[in-house]
Design a protein around this motif. Structure first.
Motif, PDB file in Angstrom:
ATOM      1  N   ALA A   1      69.018  31.068  62.479  1.00  0.00           N
ATOM      2  CA  ALA A   1      68.412  30.595  61.238  1.00  0.00           C
ATOM      3  C   ALA A   1      68.809  29.145  60.970  1.00  0.00           C
ATOM      4  CB  ALA A   1      68.846  31.487  60.076  1.00  0.00           C
TER       5      ALA A   1
ATOM      6  N   TYR B   1      69.513  33.387  55.836  1.00  0.00           N
ATOM      7  CA  TYR B   1      69.443  34.620  55.045  1.00  0.00           C
ATOM      8  C   TYR B   1      70.889  34.929  54.666  1.00  0.00           C
ATOM      9  CZ  TYR B   1      69.908  39.819  55.332  1.00  0.00           C
ATOM     10  OH  TYR B   1      70.244  41.129  55.160  1.00  0.00           O
TER      11      TYR B   1
ATOM     12  N   MET C   1      78.332  39.498  53.225  1.00  0.00           N
ATOM     13  CA  MET C   1      77.271  39.177  52.247  1.00  0.00           C
ATOM     14  C   MET C   1      77.518  39.901  50.926  1.00  0.00           C
ATOM     15  SD  MET C   1      73.559  39.386  53.970  1.00  0.00           S
ATOM     16  CE  MET C   1      73.349  38.756  55.616  1.00  0.00           C
TER      17      MET C   1
ATOM     18  N   SER D   1      68.248  45.615  60.972  1.00  0.00           N
ATOM     19  CA  SER D   1      69.123  44.462  60.725  1.00  0.00           C
ATOM     20  C   SER D   1      68.204  43.385  60.158  1.00  0.00           C
ATOM     21  CB  SER D   1      69.740  43.996  62.044  1.00  0.00           C
ATOM     22  OG  SER D   1      70.538  42.861  61.841  1.00  0.00           O
ATOM     23  N   GLY D   2      68.570  42.829  59.007  1.00  0.00           N
ATOM     24  CA  GLY D   2      67.663  41.903  58.315  1.00  0.00           C
ATOM     25  C   GLY D   2      67.079  40.852  59.242  1.00  0.00           C
ATOM     26  N   SER D   3      67.954  40.158  59.976  1.00  0.00           N
ATOM     27  CA  SER D   3      67.492  39.045  60.796  1.00  0.00           C
ATOM     28  C   SER D   3      66.595  39.503  61.950  1.00  0.00           C
ATOM     29  CB  SER D   3      68.684  38.247  61.319  1.00  0.00           C
ATOM     30  OG  SER D   3      69.586  39.109  61.970  1.00  0.00           O
TER      31      SER D   3
ATOM     32  N   ARG E   1      62.854  38.547  62.096  1.00  0.00           N
ATOM     33  CA  ARG E   1      62.385  37.255  62.607  1.00  0.00           C
ATOM     34  C   ARG E   1      62.193  37.251  64.118  1.00  0.00           C
ATOM     35  NH1 ARG E   1      66.953  34.709  59.057  1.00  0.00           N
ATOM     36  NH2 ARG E   1      67.982  34.946  61.063  1.00  0.00           N
TER      37      ARG E   1
ATOM     38  N   ASP F   1      76.751  30.679  61.941  1.00  0.00           N
ATOM     39  CA  ASP F   1      76.455  31.906  61.200  1.00  0.00           C
ATOM     40  C   ASP F   1      77.749  32.601  60.779  1.00  0.00           C
ATOM     41  OD1 ASP F   1      73.555  31.873  61.024  1.00  0.00           O
ATOM     42  OD2 ASP F   1      73.674  31.763  63.200  1.00  0.00           O
TER      43      ASP F   1
ATOM     44  N   SER G   1      78.497  40.792  59.099  1.00  0.00           N
ATOM     45  CA  SER G   1      77.707  40.006  58.129  1.00  0.00           C
ATOM     46  C   SER G   1      77.388  40.794  56.867  1.00  0.00           C
ATOM     47  CB  SER G   1      76.377  39.535  58.692  1.00  0.00           C
ATOM     48  OG  SER G   1      76.367  39.347  60.031  1.00  0.00           O
TER      49      SER G   1
ATOM     50  N   SER H   1      72.598  41.631  66.893  1.00  0.00           N
ATOM     51  CA  SER H   1      71.976  42.740  66.169  1.00  0.00           C
ATOM     52  C   SER H   1      70.497  42.452  65.925  1.00  0.00           C
ATOM     53  CB  SER H   1      72.714  43.056  64.865  1.00  0.00           C
ATOM     54  OG  SER H   1      72.526  42.027  63.936  1.00  0.00           O
TER      55      SER H   1
HETATM   56  O1  PMV Z   1      70.863  40.339  60.005  1.00  0.00           O
HETATM   57  P1  PMV Z   1      72.321  40.304  59.746  1.00  0.00           P
HETATM   58  O2  PMV Z   1      72.741  41.404  58.838  1.00  0.00           O
HETATM   59  O3  PMV Z   1      73.119  40.244  61.036  1.00  0.00           O
HETATM   60  O4  PMV Z   1      72.661  38.940  58.948  1.00  0.00           O
HETATM   61  C1  PMV Z   1      72.538  37.662  59.499  1.00  0.00           C
HETATM   62  C2  PMV Z   1      73.093  36.615  58.581  1.00  0.00           C
HETATM   63  C3  PMV Z   1      73.270  35.226  59.150  1.00  0.00           C
HETATM   64  O5  PMV Z   1      73.276  35.243  60.560  1.00  0.00           O
HETATM   65  C4  PMV Z   1      74.585  34.666  58.665  1.00  0.00           C
HETATM   66  C5  PMV Z   1      72.167  34.281  58.663  1.00  0.00           C
HETATM   67  C6  PMV Z   1      70.803  34.457  59.255  1.00  0.00           C
HETATM   68  O6  PMV Z   1      69.826  34.127  58.566  1.00  0.00           O
HETATM   69  O7  PMV Z   1      70.671  34.885  60.420  1.00  0.00           O
END
Ligand code: PMV
Length: 331
Positions: A13, A17, A195, A137-139, A142, A282, A191, A105
């Motif tokens: 990113a 996020y 968060m 996993s949120g990211s 994308r 990150d 993460s 992830s």
């Molecule tokens: O998707 P997660 O839960 O691994 O969170 C990713 C969070 C960051 O890598 C810090 C920022 C991002 O947008 O990828």
């Protein structure tokens, strides 16, 4: 219904996020913009079986929290895809360290979501796949798309408006990324835990949320104009603002190591010497450096020479998740 394999790239990113508006559905508190990578790849083979481990890595059963989280996700996605009676299992192979702050992830859950859809014969589009991957996993939302990608925050409670879309395909602006791996072990704080803790305790968190819309707007314009300097400056500022929220948490969360700062300093020095490169970091100590493909060798050489840098990885931009066998479930 014998199974399917998908491959996805990690993503990094440039506008982060950081924070959730709904933890169960992984709905983000802010939108984000990333690039999908071609060289940090994970493959997921999803099959069905009444017995046996649900989650394997390179054929070896995974246990503990990671296994519980994956089993829960496989049950959830089977239900969403209308195959609730199926007991899905997955074997993943990542070509890079897992859980070390290299966005493994994102690649793993994106590949798992795509392989699950192909395995059960679902018919979905990439936008839908992005929303399904997001819950793992949120990211991961994308990594469905290649090139330059934006994941929208959305406002709906059910999350149906919170998925990613492509801003630019790879061919339109192929930049490169060099990763300085400065620590080989697993991350100290996952993460999602960081968060949650930061959003609840950091007095700087509200400021982070407030500034994000402007960063997204500026980043969209900089990408549309192919303005590399503006993209890089915004990425550094956004990353530093995210990390500032962590320093101010109670107790503080500190992802950096001394070598992390040394790499940031080296990137600034490269710039002063006429080699345009910008860093982002990150939820871990690794430093990811954005540059043009022609400058990769110079940047990688400079980073590899810093004491404490364990390894340097290089990547271009990738074209998003792919099904390696079976029929592609999306248009
Ligand atoms: O998707 P997660 O839960 O691994 O969170 C990713 C969070 C960051 O890598 C810090 C920022 C991002 O947008 O990828």
């Amino acid at each position: 219904m014998s199974g399917a394999t998908a491959r996805a790239g990690a993503n990094v990113a440039l506008v982060k996020y950081w924070g959730k508006r709904d933890e169960e559905r992984n709905l983000p508190a802010v939108g984000s913009i990333s690039i999908t990578l071609s060289d940090l790849l994970a493959t997921a083979r999803v099959g069905m079986g009444k017995e046996g481990p649900r989650f394997r890595s390179h054929g070896v059963p995974v246990s503990g929290v990671a296994a519980d989280r994956m089993a829960h996700y496989l049950d959830w996605i089977a239900g969403r895809l209308g195959a609730g009676a199926e007991r899905l299992c997955v074997d993943v192979e990542a070509g890079f360290p897992v859980g070390a702050g290299l966005a493994s992830s994102a690649a793993i859950y994106c590949a798992t979501a795509a392989a699950s859809a192909a395995a059960v014969g679902a018919s979905i589009d990439r936008a839908e796949l992005s929303r399904l991957a997001r819950v793992g996993s949120g990211s991961a939302a994308r990594s469905v798309f290649g090139g330059w990608v934006e994941w929208h925050r959305g406002t709906r409670e059910d999350g149906e408006d919170s998925g990613a879309e492509q801003l630019l395909p790879v061919a339109d602006w192929p930049v490169a990324l060099v990763v300085a791996v400065v620590h080989d072990g697993p991350k100290e704080v996952p993460s999602r835990d960081a968060m949650r803790h930061v959003s609840r305790t950091s007095p700087l968190y509200d400021g982070w949320i407030e500034a994000q819309e402007e960063d997204l707007e500026s980043m969209r314009s900089a990408i549309a104009a192919r303005d590399f300097g503006a993209v890089g400056r915004l990425a550094e500022e956004n990353c530093l603002r995210m990390h500032a929220t962590t320093f101010a948490a109670r107790p503080p969360v500190f992802f950096w190591l001394p070598v992390t700062l040394a790499v940031m300093q080296a990137v600034r020095q490269l710039r002063a010497d006429g080699c345009e490169a910008y860093f982002t970091i990150d939820a871990g100590p690794q430093v990811k450096v954005l540059c043009s493909p022609e400058r990769v060798d110079r940047v990688a050489g400079a980073l590899a020479g810093i004491p404490g840098v364990v390894r340097v990885l290089r990547s271009g931009l990738g074209s998003g998740v792919e099904i390696l066998d079976g029929s592609v479930p999306w248009k």
